[in-house]
Design an enzyme around this catalytic site. Sequence first.
Site, PDB file in Angstrom:
ATOM      1  N   THR A  73      20.335  11.691 -40.723  1.00 31.48           N
ATOM      2  CA  THR A  73      19.906  12.480 -41.851  1.00 31.48           C
ATOM      3  C   THR A  73      18.691  11.963 -42.447  1.00 31.48           C
ATOM      4  O   THR A  73      18.284  10.816 -42.807  1.00 31.48           O
ATOM      5  CB  THR A  73      21.229  12.420 -42.943  1.00 31.48           C
ATOM      6  OG1 THR A  73      22.378  12.628 -42.386  1.00 31.48           O
ATOM      7  CG2 THR A  73      20.810  13.333 -43.994  1.00 31.48           C
ATOM      8  N   GLY A 112      24.394   4.888 -44.700  1.00 25.02           N
ATOM      9  CA  GLY A 112      25.291   3.705 -45.385  1.00 25.02           C
ATOM     10  C   GLY A 112      24.956   2.661 -44.760  1.00 25.02           C
ATOM     11  O   GLY A 112      24.783   2.493 -43.589  1.00 25.02           O
ATOM     12  N   GLU A 362      29.069  13.062 -43.085  1.00 25.81           N
ATOM     13  CA  GLU A 362      29.335  13.647 -41.853  1.00 25.81           C
ATOM     14  C   GLU A 362      29.590  14.858 -41.543  1.00 25.81           C
ATOM     15  O   GLU A 362      30.311  15.321 -40.515  1.00 25.81           O
ATOM     16  CB  GLU A 362      30.890  12.758 -41.449  1.00 25.81           C
ATOM     17  CG  GLU A 362      30.768  11.222 -41.422  1.00 25.81           C
ATOM     18  CD  GLU A 362      29.849  10.637 -40.169  1.00 25.81           C
ATOM     19  OE1 GLU A 362      29.701  11.491 -39.311  1.00 25.81           O
ATOM     20  OE2 GLU A 362      29.424   9.459 -40.323  1.00 25.81           O
TER      21      GLU A 362
END
Length: 603
Positions: A73, A112, A362
């Site tokens: 992303t 993350g 996600e």
Amino acid sequence: MFDVNDIRKKMDLEHGTLPTHVKLHLTDPPVSVKGYICFNMFFETVYTYGTARHQKYCKLSYEGKITGALCITEVSHGSDTKYIQTTARYNEGAKEFILNTPNFLAAKCWIGNLGKVATHIVLFAQLITSDNICHGPHMFVVNIRNPKTLLSYPGITIADLGSKVGLETLDNGLIMFNNYRIPKENLLNKLADVSDDGMYISRISNPIEQFGISLGILSSGRINVLEITTSFMRYGITVAMRYAAKKQSVANDRNATSILKYASNNQIRLIPYLALVYVNEIMYNYMRSVQDRIFQALYEGNTMMALRAELHALSSAAKSISTGLVRDGIRECMEVCGDHGYLIFSALGDIYNGNDASCTYEGDNSILLQQTAIWLLKLRHNALQKENNVTLSSTNFLFNSEEILNTKFKITCLADFIKPQNLLAYFQWLTCYLLKTTYEKQLSLTKNGNASFARNDSQVYYSRNLASAYLLTFFIQRSNLIISEAPDESLKRVLLQLLSLYGVWNLQKYIHYFYQGTYTSGPMFGQFTEDSILFLCNNLKDDAVSLVNVIAPPDFLLNSAIGHVDGKVFKRLDSSLTHTSNVFSKLNWSTQMPDWKNCISKL
């Protein structure tokens, strides 16, 4: 020689065992998210899409000497992955790739583990060869921090995104590259490679197919979200069910009873979510085993494209539907517990906030459902031509769609209505009907000159419900098959009741389609649906606490004053209230009250 297959076995990724991150899910969902990204997702990606030259990273990850993250992303690119802007330009002379972030919008964002702890990442970047040709997004292993000091290297800028509403355990971060050089060997080259002299070599002839395979790791992530969000629901339903089962009066009052037993309203607020946990657990274990089979096949050189596409459709819908249901379920758990549910030491607030982020990461849920619907629409032609190229039997019934759509509702008693095989028949009809109406809606929009937005304009009332019906059909079909193999008849009986409740509870949302599509007429179908939910909840209420105790986390991890296994809700509530710091402190008028005169003078 390091054997990656041996490590894979040691990491419990073989069929029939619990992967490391799943064991964490059962004990601490937020920590499991971090652990999954750190080790399992990083390991799986390098293992699956790399070759022998990348085994060293798998070994270091397994030994805990490096920690990983997956960087896809960007600030301005989430779902539209193929348009990412981060570049990896090949330098033929130095045999290196030079990484660059052209602008802030291209910064890898919300990654993350990146904010503080990741030492290595799998980076998605546009591969540009020395002849200045862009070959689309490819994956690279990049060492971004010193594993001993956790300091980033020159040419890399990393920022932690700071506090969030939930999932504080996870350090989400942002990263930018400025002419950062990595060895040519860091390209994960299972699907494509670059020769020393700059020649691009692809092992997949179709670029679109190659790109689709490279995004296969996202299916694994979405299946993992199914388990994460189910674990949060497990925590929430444990607290609420134990609270609701407690007698709501003094101990010596013979007339005291629980809000779970005397009120059907509370039964239908909680017990369907208990059924959701059980069905989701069954389906997670099944889908995870399929994903592991795909990873192993790709490692051995078999792309398994049909199975991969089918699992992508299923995992996309599963992630979207499960996160929404669990979000609503945890909220319901809080409200059932009344005011006590909003106390910090009930733990429900942390559970709600921890799960809430699952609805966004996600993949955007609306887009994921659209992707599933698009895949189903592509299959429609195959179904009409009686051509079957799927392998999990999730769409086999579509090849008989015309016969299914001609069937009518004939059930005359409640006992037959709730049988799993009949519930499956309802959902198969619903999927066939929605597939036909969605196709016709898009065809109509296209003919009327709205081709560019045909998918978008048919999303809300067509594609979204189509994807949901398809996923629910598969969950009921596969769960019924798995439960039927249970060796214990009493266990099978309870699990089938939970499955039936899961089916009719979800069916209720789509009753209008059965009348709209003339599958039924008159009040019977709708009345049976409502009566079934009440009947099954009443049947399960006496077993509800036992069913919760089977899946409940240990009390020290649940850490809820009102959800303890001993049922001493009010005693523990009293203890928590009276032992919390500052609960008996007095207001300090001199330091804690505002200066009203000064405030008024500024108005």
